[in-house]
Design an enzyme around this catalytic site. Structure first.
Site, mmCIF file in Angstrom:
data_model
loop_
_atom_site.group_PDB
_atom_site.id
_atom_site.type_symbol
_atom_site.label_atom_id
_atom_site.label_comp_id
_atom_site.label_asym_id
_atom_site.label_seq_id
_atom_site.Cartn_x
_atom_site.Cartn_y
_atom_site.Cartn_z
ATOM 1 N N HIS A 103 42.940 31.666 51.783
ATOM 2 C CA HIS A 103 41.845 32.407 51.155
ATOM 3 C C HIS A 103 40.413 31.944 50.962
ATOM 4 O O HIS A 103 39.656 32.044 50.024
ATOM 5 C CB HIS A 103 42.278 32.981 49.585
ATOM 6 C CG HIS A 103 43.480 33.821 49.801
ATOM 7 N ND1 HIS A 103 43.617 34.649 50.671
ATOM 8 C CD2 HIS A 103 44.468 34.183 48.934
ATOM 9 C CE1 HIS A 103 44.846 35.572 50.370
ATOM 10 N NE2 HIS A 103 45.373 35.128 49.377
ATOM 11 N N HIS A 173 41.985 41.161 46.308
ATOM 12 C CA HIS A 173 43.478 40.809 45.820
ATOM 13 C C HIS A 173 43.625 41.354 44.630
ATOM 14 O O HIS A 173 44.298 40.635 43.782
ATOM 15 C CB HIS A 173 43.135 39.083 45.752
ATOM 16 C CG HIS A 173 44.559 38.345 46.113
ATOM 17 N ND1 HIS A 173 45.444 38.672 45.159
ATOM 18 C CD2 HIS A 173 44.977 37.690 47.110
ATOM 19 C CE1 HIS A 173 46.452 37.914 45.898
ATOM 20 N NE2 HIS A 173 46.314 37.486 46.702
ATOM 21 N N GLU A 290 47.012 43.789 50.384
ATOM 22 C CA GLU A 290 45.699 43.358 50.684
ATOM 23 C C GLU A 290 45.437 43.666 52.184
ATOM 24 O O GLU A 290 46.081 43.346 53.312
ATOM 25 C CB GLU A 290 45.724 41.717 50.940
ATOM 26 C CG GLU A 290 46.132 41.250 49.486
ATOM 27 C CD GLU A 290 46.696 39.697 49.444
ATOM 28 O OE1 GLU A 290 45.901 39.000 49.837
ATOM 29 O OE2 GLU A 290 47.869 39.596 49.012
#
Length: 325
Positions: A103, A173, A290
């Site tokens: 991420h 997210h 996501e």
């Protein structure tokens, strides 16, 4: 409408925007581009917040790991070994999920303060990610625009340009619980997902490179069924990359009648059943959907490309629609 939400330890102020339309209310933070709350009615007209989050800034600063409602970048999901090669050069990234990068690194887009500009029915968040931030090449000018449509759908449009070749993969997210945040486990929600294949992973959750059929496996959500637990996997959307957002998923809560549809331009969707959430939440209290390009694409030339070059414009769109039945 914006308001002061809190202040970081270095004195940087954090603001919150409230968007309201068609019976839906969304609150977005300048810190991390976080969708703090998303309030929608149930079949009886009772409104509840259907995303997990916190009432104040300290809650997010104290619980950074789960990425509650955050804007993820520069690269959503994992890059194997925290490195990739592009045009003959190898770039080392922050291995914040050893041995991988996850991420965007330890201080990804989810931990940055964004500049907010009002737009019609929404807000545009923007920032410049300098060359070398978390190891990624190129100066990246990036924005995420959050708007509510006339029917109360939340639309997020991501855009970026670069001055040097780089890789980009952006997502939100959010953890959804259509019975309402704090209502308990969301594993009883029913999911339909237009994905006939998924990307199996190794022990470090890195794709093996295969695209396996979901038929006859626990990954088959082509027809609606209860989600359950044990998912942190990328699904290969049947539609592939598209110019405009197309519907790819529906999540439904039988107890309240709330239904969520997800439409996107992206070729993949990561289903994460939040099996590792801790206090004040519990494992499985939310479900993340996501929209994304595939994990580890920079190291997988056979996957859809995430490379962005000077003169090109990265654009991605995801729409979260709400209804009752």
């Amino acid at each position: 409408m914006s308001e002061h939400f809190g202040t970081l330890s270095d004195g940087t102020p954090v603001h919150r925007w409230t968007l309201e339309r068609a019976g839906v209310r969304v609150r977005v933070l300048s810190y991390g581009g976080i969708v703090q709350s998303l309030e929608v009615p149930d079949r009886d007209g009772r409104t509840a917040n259907v995303v997990l989050g916190f009432a104040d800034l300290d809650g997010y600063l104290s619980h950074p790991g789960p990425y509650f409602g955050a804007l993820i970048g520069r690269y959503a999901n994992r890059i194997a070994g925290g490195r990739f090669a592009l045009d003959g050069l190898t770039y080392a990234l922050e291995p914040n999920n050893p041995p991988n990068s996850l991420h965007g690194g330890e201080h990804g887009f989810d931990k940055r303060v964004w500049e907010g500009t009002p737009v019609e029915h929404g807000v545009r968040l923007s920032r410049v990610s300098p060359h070398g931030e978390e190891g990624f090449p190129g100066r990246l000018e990036v924005s995420a625009t959050y708007t509510l449509s006339s029917d109360g759908a939340l639309r997020i449009v991501y855009e970026a340009v670069t001055d040097a070749p780089t890789v980009v993969n952006l997502t939100n997210h959010g953890y959804f619980n259509l019975a309402g945040s704090g209502s308990g486990n969301a594993g009883g929600h029913e999911l339909r997902l237009a994905a006939s294949r998924f990307t199996p992973v190794d022990a470090d959750l890195i794709p093996t490179g295969a695209l396996d059929e979901v038929a006859g496996t626990r990954f088959d959500f082509l027809q609606p069924r209860k989600v359950g637990a044990g998912y942190d996997h990328n699904f290969v959307l049947d539609k592939g990359v598209t110019e405009s957002a197309e519907e790819v998923a529906e999540l439904y809560d039988p107890s309240t009648g709330r239904a969520l549809t997800v439409s996107t331009t992206e070729p993949g969707l990561q289903l994460y059943t939040a099996d590792h959430l801790t206090e004040p939440y519990a494992p499985g209290d939310g479900i993340a959907l996501e929209t994304q390009h595939f994990p580890d694409s920079p190291n997988r030339p056979d996957f859809p490309s995430t490379v962005l070059r000077p003169g090109e414009v990265f654009r991605s769109e995801t729409v979260y629609g709400f209804s009752v039945r």
